[in-house]
Scaffold this motif. Sequence first.
Motif, mmCIF file in Angstrom:
data_model
loop_
_atom_site.group_PDB
_atom_site.id
_atom_site.type_symbol
_atom_site.label_atom_id
_atom_site.label_comp_id
_atom_site.label_asym_id
_atom_site.label_seq_id
_atom_site.Cartn_x
_atom_site.Cartn_y
_atom_site.Cartn_z
ATOM 1 N N GLY A 1 7.447 -11.798 7.599
ATOM 2 C CA GLY A 1 7.596 -13.107 7.614
ATOM 3 C C GLY A 1 5.958 -13.703 7.510
ATOM 4 N N SER A 2 5.023 -12.837 7.242
ATOM 5 C CA SER A 2 3.742 -13.195 7.299
ATOM 6 C C SER A 2 3.017 -13.193 5.900
ATOM 7 C CB SER A 2 2.831 -12.438 8.178
ATOM 8 O OG SER A 2 3.414 -12.312 9.380
ATOM 9 N N PRO A 3 3.091 -14.463 5.307
ATOM 10 C CA PRO A 3 2.692 -14.662 3.947
ATOM 11 C C PRO A 3 1.026 -14.845 3.837
ATOM 12 C CG PRO A 3 3.031 -16.832 4.779
ATOM 13 C CD PRO A 3 3.213 -15.901 5.987
ATOM 14 N N ASN A 4 0.474 -14.503 2.604
ATOM 15 C CA ASN A 4 -1.116 -14.775 2.374
ATOM 16 C C ASN A 4 -1.893 -14.068 3.256
ATOM 17 O OD1 ASN A 4 -0.331 -16.581 0.279
ATOM 18 N ND2 ASN A 4 -0.091 -18.188 1.826
ATOM 19 N N LEU A 5 -1.763 -12.630 3.405
ATOM 20 C CA LEU A 5 -2.549 -11.883 4.144
ATOM 21 C C LEU A 5 -3.781 -11.179 3.406
ATOM 22 C CD1 LEU A 5 -0.032 -10.271 6.517
ATOM 23 C CD2 LEU A 5 -1.594 -11.965 7.025
ATOM 24 N N PRO B 1 7.871 -10.888 12.144
ATOM 25 C CA PRO B 1 9.040 -10.109 11.472
ATOM 26 C C PRO B 1 9.883 -10.658 10.566
ATOM 27 C CG PRO B 1 9.125 -9.671 13.942
ATOM 28 C CD PRO B 1 8.031 -10.862 13.442
ATOM 29 N N GLY B 2 10.202 -10.210 9.210
ATOM 30 C CA GLY B 2 11.021 -10.879 8.382
ATOM 31 C C GLY B 2 12.431 -10.584 8.666
ATOM 32 N N LYS B 3 13.321 -11.299 7.884
ATOM 33 C CA LYS B 3 14.719 -10.970 7.997
ATOM 34 C C LYS B 3 15.042 -9.517 8.003
ATOM 35 C CE LYS B 3 15.431 -15.442 5.813
ATOM 36 N NZ LYS B 3 16.240 -16.141 4.762
ATOM 37 N N THR B 4 14.654 -8.760 7.270
ATOM 38 C CA THR B 4 15.141 -7.464 7.374
ATOM 39 C C THR B 4 14.246 -6.366 8.292
ATOM 40 O OG1 THR B 4 13.648 -6.757 5.303
ATOM 41 C CG2 THR B 4 15.973 -7.574 5.057
ATOM 42 N N SER B 5 13.451 -6.917 8.975
ATOM 43 C CA SER B 5 12.656 -6.051 9.885
ATOM 44 C C SER B 5 13.390 -5.501 10.832
ATOM 45 C CB SER B 5 11.726 -7.163 10.702
ATOM 46 O OG SER B 5 10.913 -6.370 11.800
ATOM 47 N N LYS B 6 12.690 -4.243 11.063
ATOM 48 C CA LYS B 6 13.587 -3.403 11.975
ATOM 49 C C LYS B 6 12.409 -2.489 12.877
ATOM 50 C CE LYS B 6 16.058 1.423 12.113
ATOM 51 N NZ LYS B 6 16.717 2.110 11.510
ATOM 52 N N GLY C 1 -0.780 0.232 18.357
ATOM 53 C CA GLY C 1 0.251 -0.857 18.120
ATOM 54 C C GLY C 1 1.696 -0.001 17.906
ATOM 55 N N SER C 2 2.427 -1.169 17.531
ATOM 56 C CA SER C 2 3.639 -0.985 17.372
ATOM 57 C C SER C 2 4.178 -0.624 15.838
ATOM 58 C CB SER C 2 4.628 -1.857 17.908
ATOM 59 O OG SER C 2 4.402 -1.987 19.371
ATOM 60 N N LEU C 3 5.253 0.041 15.662
ATOM 61 C CA LEU C 3 5.687 0.157 14.258
ATOM 62 C C LEU C 3 7.121 -0.594 13.739
ATOM 63 C CD1 LEU C 3 4.830 4.083 13.523
ATOM 64 C CD2 LEU C 3 3.488 1.935 12.931
ATOM 65 N N TYR C 4 7.055 -0.740 12.712
ATOM 66 C CA TYR C 4 8.311 -1.533 12.208
ATOM 67 C C TYR C 4 8.489 -1.244 10.627
ATOM 68 C CZ TYR C 4 7.152 -4.566 15.888
ATOM 69 O OH TYR C 4 6.783 -5.242 17.181
ATOM 70 N N TYR D 1 5.457 -7.013 -7.044
ATOM 71 C CA TYR D 1 6.281 -5.922 -6.407
ATOM 72 C C TYR D 1 6.546 -6.004 -4.953
ATOM 73 C CZ TYR D 1 4.148 -3.751 -10.444
ATOM 74 O OH TYR D 1 3.899 -3.417 -11.968
ATOM 75 N N THR D 2 7.748 -5.596 -4.549
ATOM 76 C CA THR D 2 8.082 -5.748 -3.463
ATOM 77 C C THR D 2 8.816 -3.913 -2.901
ATOM 78 O OG1 THR D 2 8.575 -7.931 -3.341
ATOM 79 C CG2 THR D 2 9.897 -6.876 -1.520
ATOM 80 N N ALA D 3 8.338 -3.602 -1.605
ATOM 81 C CA ALA D 3 8.924 -2.354 -1.165
ATOM 82 C C ALA D 3 9.215 -2.425 0.168
ATOM 83 C CB ALA D 3 7.900 -1.380 -1.510
ATOM 84 N N THR D 4 10.105 -1.581 0.753
ATOM 85 C CA THR D 4 10.305 -1.549 2.295
ATOM 86 C C THR D 4 9.214 -0.395 2.629
ATOM 87 O OG1 THR D 4 12.595 -1.990 1.985
ATOM 88 C CG2 THR D 4 12.061 -1.047 3.867
ATOM 89 N N GLN D 5 8.642 -0.951 3.527
ATOM 90 C CA GLN D 5 7.592 -0.138 4.078
ATOM 91 C C GLN D 5 7.217 -0.195 5.657
ATOM 92 O OE1 GLN D 5 5.444 1.336 2.058
ATOM 93 N NE2 GLN D 5 3.948 2.170 3.565
ATOM 94 N N THR D 6 6.687 1.141 6.035
ATOM 95 C CA THR D 6 6.394 0.930 7.620
ATOM 96 C C THR D 6 5.177 0.388 7.678
ATOM 97 O OG1 THR D 6 7.618 3.273 7.883
ATOM 98 C CG2 THR D 6 5.945 2.423 9.633
ATOM 99 N N VAL D 7 5.212 -0.521 8.767
ATOM 100 C CA VAL D 7 4.173 -1.563 9.105
ATOM 101 C C VAL D 7 3.638 -1.538 10.542
ATOM 102 C CG1 VAL D 7 3.406 -4.047 8.996
ATOM 103 C CG2 VAL D 7 4.819 -3.270 7.413
ATOM 104 N N GLY D 8 2.086 -1.090 10.738
ATOM 105 C CA GLY D 8 1.660 -1.092 12.297
ATOM 106 C C GLY D 8 1.375 -2.708 12.566
ATOM 107 N N SER D 9 1.698 -3.109 13.684
ATOM 108 C CA SER D 9 1.044 -4.302 14.121
ATOM 109 C C SER D 9 -0.020 -3.973 15.312
ATOM 110 C CB SER D 9 2.420 -4.871 14.549
ATOM 111 O OG SER D 9 1.728 -6.318 15.175
#
Length: 412
Positions: A67-71, A91-96, A121-124, A133-141
């Motif tokens: 849910g974080s745009p324009n990064l 987190p977005g709507k599909t965040s896990k 940090g923590s992983l999502y 392009y859009t993909a489901t990706q592991t993200v570190g915060s």
Amino acid sequence: MKSISLSQVLVLGTAISSISASPNPQINSQSSHHIPLSRQLERRDATGTQILSSKDGFWFGNFSVGGSPNLKLLIDTGSGDLILNPKLYTPGKTSKSLNLTFTNTYGTTSSNGSGNGLMTGSLYDDQVAFGGYTATQTVGSVTSAEGFPGDGIVGFSGPMFNQFPNNATSFFQTLCTQGKVSECRFGMALYNESIGSLVLGKLDTSLYAGSLTVAPIITGWVPTGDLAINGKIVARDLVIELDSGTATVVGPINAVTEIFNATGIQGVLQNTTEGPILTGYFPCDKPPTVGFSFPSQTNASTATGSISKNSTIFNIPSSLWAVKNNGGNNCTAVMSGQDYSTYPGLWVVGQPFFQGRYIDHNIADGTVGIANLKTSASANTTTTQSTSAGTMKRLHIEWLFIPCVALWLSLI
């Protein structure tokens, strides 16, 4: 930026041991994830070229993460993970939440080529979008106080350079695996210090002049190449990391000392918290002529497939040699010396080499391709025959390929 982990040392050692046994190595830990072109694509977007912006020697792309745009994320071919700076991840709507933490270490984090960073940090798992392009990706915060330039970093290297504990692939590798691009390759075209573009899923021949010079990679975006001074090869089979996240060129201290001595650059060795660092100073109106030749003459002499049969010298542009003007016709050199205990003999070649060139990163083929952009002068390129080594005058140096192999293997 240079991703640092023990597992990378072990993989590099294994890769390099194979080089000495193969006349034309094409070791490629990335290609094992290649998706055949015949696969039905889930989505393919026509906007494969995205504009990049630059600041302090680093290049940034415009991403949306959850849910974080324009990064503004730093585009880094020297690492593999996607990490956002503190308090930027929504987190977005599909965040896990993966209920995992990460601790990543990085080198060459400063605009002068030095610096180290430790990120925790923590992983999502979440949706990441770049261009079309859009993909489901592991993200570190990041939860630690320290962060990256801009809003974070997105790695474009191979699996060996991923540090997350769940073995997540890089964003671009995820695009390949999920069938989002027609070809598993991307190109960087950096015209100058402010204009650049990133080409995803194809080779854009309209951007560069002539043909690509193609070299095999060891792993990640690490080919072997030769060193040239004043258009002559003086050292062969160096291990070179092409790192878009490094703002300068960093080599082993002994090697850079020899280069400085041969080109009239005054070297000053200083002890720092990161270990000894060699800095060079030269007359601003007399930049040296130093470059790297790809493929290495060893690879060119036994080239098969797409590998170029002749080597081409790509000089560091003279206009980019000064990382700082100190006044009085004295400039700080863009090349510096630093030894990495985990990577003996490694060169980290960053933005000064990228600028004015199209660099094709071909995961499927296990190669990198280099050509001058159409708007760039050809004066910084020289093609050499692979058989010309016998006529070259070499520097008296002990940092060639074989010592590097021995040192790396001793770490395993």
